[in-house]
Scaffold this active site. Sequence first.
Site, PDB file in Angstrom:
ATOM      1  N   ASP A   8      25.782  42.015  40.548  1.00 50.21           N
ATOM      2  CA  ASP A   8      25.926  43.474  40.496  1.00 50.21           C
ATOM      3  C   ASP A   8      26.770  43.806  39.277  1.00 50.21           C
ATOM      4  OD1 ASP A   8      26.561  46.137  40.677  1.00 50.21           O
ATOM      5  OD2 ASP A   8      27.104  46.084  42.801  1.00 50.21           O
TER       6      ASP A   8
ATOM      7  N   HIS B  77      40.032  55.379  45.253  1.00 49.36           N
ATOM      8  CA  HIS B  77      38.719  56.040  45.395  1.00 49.36           C
ATOM      9  C   HIS B  77      38.260  56.160  46.853  1.00 49.36           C
ATOM     10  CE1 HIS B  77      38.206  56.020  41.114  1.00 49.36           C
ATOM     11  NE2 HIS B  77      38.241  54.708  41.036  1.00 49.36           N
TER      12      HIS B  77
ATOM     13  N   HIS C 103      40.396  56.070  36.022  1.00 49.41           N
ATOM     14  CA  HIS C 103      39.427  56.795  36.847  1.00 49.41           C
ATOM     15  C   HIS C 103      40.135  57.844  37.696  1.00 49.41           C
ATOM     16  CE1 HIS C 103      37.583  52.745  36.211  1.00 49.41           C
ATOM     17  NE2 HIS C 103      36.500  53.477  35.973  1.00 49.41           N
TER      18      HIS C 103
ATOM     19  N   ASP D   3      43.365  50.123  33.734  1.00 50.19           N
ATOM     20  CA  ASP D   3      42.122  50.279  32.990  1.00 50.19           C
ATOM     21  C   ASP D   3      42.236  51.431  31.986  1.00 50.19           C
ATOM     22  OD1 ASP D   3      42.235  52.107  35.053  1.00 50.19           O
ATOM     23  OD2 ASP D   3      40.454  51.339  36.095  1.00 50.19           O
TER      24      ASP D   3
ATOM     25  N   TYR E   8      40.857  45.788  34.128  1.00 45.84           N
ATOM     26  CA  TYR E   8      39.799  44.772  34.111  1.00 45.84           C
ATOM     27  C   TYR E   8      39.804  43.888  32.869  1.00 45.84           C
ATOM     28  CZ  TYR E   8      38.829  47.872  37.860  1.00 45.84           C
ATOM     29  OH  TYR E   8      39.000  48.620  38.990  1.00 45.84           O
TER      30      TYR E   8
HETATM   31  C1  X5A Z   1      39.885  51.037  41.133  1.00 48.15           C
HETATM   32  C2  X5A Z   1      38.915  51.252  40.005  1.00 48.15           C
HETATM   33  C3  X5A Z   1      36.648  51.688  39.316  1.00 48.15           C
HETATM   34  C4  X5A Z   1      35.232  51.733  39.806  1.00 48.15           C
HETATM   35  C5  X5A Z   1      34.259  51.890  38.644  1.00 48.15           C
HETATM   36  C6  X5A Z   1      32.823  51.950  39.083  1.00 48.15           C
HETATM   37  N1  X5A Z   1      37.622  51.468  40.339  1.00 48.15           N
HETATM   38  N2  X5A Z   1      31.938  52.156  37.980  1.00 48.15           N
HETATM   39  O1  X5A Z   1      39.308  51.164  38.861  1.00 48.15           O
HETATM   40 ZN    ZN Z   2      40.160  52.570  37.611  1.00 47.27          ZN
END
Ligand code: X5A
Ligand code: ZN
Length: 490
Positions: free
Chosen positions: A22, A137, A176, A267, A307
């Site tokens: 994925d 999220h 995000h 991120d 990441y």
């Molecule tokens: C916790 C976080 C990001 C999800 C990205 C999905 N989630 N495209 O950084």
């Molecule tokens: Zn994030």
Amino acid sequence: MASGTALIYDDEMTSYKLLWDDPECDIEVPERLLSSYEQLKHYHLVERCIHVPVREGTEEEIMLVHSSEYLEVVKSTQTMNEEELQRVSENYDAVYFHPNTYRCAKLAVGATLQLVDSVMSGKVRNGMALVRPPGHHSQRNAANGFCVFNNVAIAAQYAKRRYGLQRILIVDWDVHHGQGIQYVFEEDPSVLYYSWHRYEHQQFWPLLRESDYDAVGQGKGKGFNLNVPWNKVGMGNSDYLAAFFHVLLPVAFEFVPELILVSSGYDSGIGDPEGQMNATPECFAHLTHFLMQLANGRLCAVLEGGYHLKSLSESVCMTVKTLLRDPLPQISGEMAPCLSAIESIQNVRGAHKPYWKCLMYEGNCSSDAERNNFFCAVLGFILPVAYSYQPDLVIIVIGPNRSLGVNGISLLTCLLQGLAESQILVVIQVRSEIKLVQSVAKALSGVSTPDFGAYAPASQENVLEIKRLRDQLQQEWKMLRCSGNTHIEN
Ligand code: X5A
Ligand code: ZN
């Protein structure tokens, strides 16, 4: 005042991973925790922290935010085979389940609550929890964006209940939008939620209209949801600092939080494949430092995204080092926020003008303009100029004919310690002011953060003078820019 920094980590939270192909989820790997912890060990930061054990969050705690139906769904994934796991995962956006996910998600909640307990009980002053899965999220009835239970939202509800807190600030510096947190507290004035996020005019995940600057909260919660949408990639140190100076910090000082929870995603840092932003690890030291001046230093940082393993782990180290009160590193790069950032900042300031006195004075003199205070001068002028200039040494001179009170001077001293690698001198030119000397000494040594309950408000005249100076000097001192009203080069 409590001292010490808690670090919460347990390698059991590395025991789940993506089992199938994925491309959207394959960046969320166990190595995120392992490499962060390794780097903390490498800098000898682990041994300087107070280790607090993790525990599982209880069902009751999870249900502070989530429904029992959803809890049962997550629970049921424990015994599923790969095919079944994949089917459940498909019910949600950007989520994967593994047989160990449920156990780790409970540990992530429990780790976060252990951190809150350590700080609220006075065992430590602040701390960080390194957790997987992340939380911001996830929603009442849904997993989302790698998140299963909303660790930070649960922590805020828990702190309200258990410690009777009336004002909690959540700072979400993940790249995000933590829409899950926004949904939980939208109508709740006791939790101020601040998030900046890659938005690109709603073209970036999670593609929501309600991530824009005009989502200010609802009902009683109006004014307590602050969204700073970034409409371009490549935002860097100066853009993040400008958002702090001109949006978050003035509002936060006016809010007077009793506890700060940081949805600490990295991120938003340089090199991250999701964020595509440019903030260096040092930037997170400065962001942490500013937040440490609020809520009596009671700050809980909880890992969310991040990441790029190197960028992530260096930024985690910067955060923990700052929590431990080490001198701050110089922040690199030209200190000039970009036009798109200034536009976003101006928009959110405009949307929140009705709710916060610190933002009102920009407009025509309302009756509240007079109640504007010292913070507008410090955050709206002194700090931006100082960060634009990037000094190698800071000297604060306190003369006899000053209008600033002891608390104000102490706070200024604390805030300026982020500059010049914390090389700072305070010269006090007045005798027999023992209280002032004591308070400044405390500020310099980090023994206490000043209590800002009693700052004298600036006069309307002074407030307008500050605004005039800002307009006049922003060509040279670019961090002063927070609106597009004046002509801007570059
Ligand atoms: C916790 C976080 C990001 C999800 C990205 C999905 N989630 N495209 O950084
Ligand atoms: Zn994030």
